[in-house]
Scaffold this active site. Sequence first.
Site, PDB file in Angstrom:
ATOM      1  CB  ILE A 147      -6.239   6.937 -22.303  1.00  0.00           C
ATOM      2  CG1 ILE A 147      -5.227   8.090 -22.190  1.00  0.00           C
ATOM      3  CG2 ILE A 147      -5.581   5.686 -22.836  1.00  0.00           C
ATOM      4  CD1 ILE A 147      -4.546   8.478 -23.481  1.00  0.00           C
ATOM      5  CE1 TYR A 186      -6.421  11.138 -10.959  1.00  0.00           C
ATOM      6  CE2 TYR A 186      -6.927  13.034 -12.353  1.00  0.00           C
ATOM      7  CZ  TYR A 186      -6.402  11.766 -12.191  1.00  0.00           C
ATOM      8  OH  TYR A 186      -5.860  11.112 -13.286  1.00  0.00           O
ATOM      9  CG  ASN A 233      -1.926   1.112   1.219  1.00  0.00           C
ATOM     10  OD1 ASN A 233      -1.752   2.124   0.541  1.00  0.00           O
ATOM     11  ND2 ASN A 233      -3.002   0.952   1.964  1.00  0.00           N
ATOM     12  CG  ASN A 274       0.377   4.247 -13.130  1.00  0.00           C
ATOM     13  OD1 ASN A 274      -0.150   5.049 -13.895  1.00  0.00           O
ATOM     14  ND2 ASN A 274      -0.172   3.080 -12.836  1.00  0.00           N
TER      15      ASN A 274
END
Length: 262
Positions: free
Chosen positions: A198, A165, A73, A100
């Site tokens: 994407i 985000y 994690n 990522n």
Amino acid sequence: MSIDFANFNIHKVYSLEGKTAIVTGGSTGLGLSITRCLISAGAKVIVLSFEAPEQATDALAEFGEKAIFYQFNITDTDHTQEIVDKIIAEHGPISILINNAGNHCKKFIWDMSVEEYVSVLNVHLVGAFALTKALIPHMKTFNQGSIVFMASMTSYIGQPQVSGYATAKAGYLGLIHTLTAECAEFGIRVNAIAPGWIDTPMFHKATDNDPPRLAKIMGRIPTKTIGDPMDVGMCAAFLCSDAARYITGACIPVDGGALIGF
């Protein structure tokens, strides 16, 4: 930095043969495409993810011994150095890090709790910072390294319901700038990739039942196409190769021109 053209080999320049990479979230989505491209270029990839080992094993089966999974994690920062040391002890020098891993909380800011906001920052910014911090001293001893952060178009443009985000992805830009200034003298390059729209399950979930939103998206992409996950993977492989040896402190949009579309 001059190139010896008499012995120049373009294939060797783009090769990652003999290199070992750590890719967080490297068994799903864009991360899996990054893993695939790095391995195709010759690298061995250590995948870090908190998902179930059996799920990751199935996703990575096609790569055989070139992909090794560790369950971790990324927000468990008290043990980040421990997992890095374990990986180095078991697999040798690490010269590539792809940050990522991520999570998502789609809510308007007035509906998002502070805890939800912090949770997103912990995965994207704090977790990536801790892993980068743990690896940089190791990379310094070899005077080489390539670190790539997965940014986003929300690093640049406003998008509703993704305040945590967007904060994290914009934060990557400041982080790569500072790390470039601190690490360039040690042969460590630090860059980011900002994927556009994407062709992923997340994209289809957001657009398949929302024709107006899909039309709006396509209307601002000059190429009039959405990207393939491999477009992001190929960019990552390039940034980690010697072909990008003079590129650091950059964030490359992989978006079909969407950031300048209108």
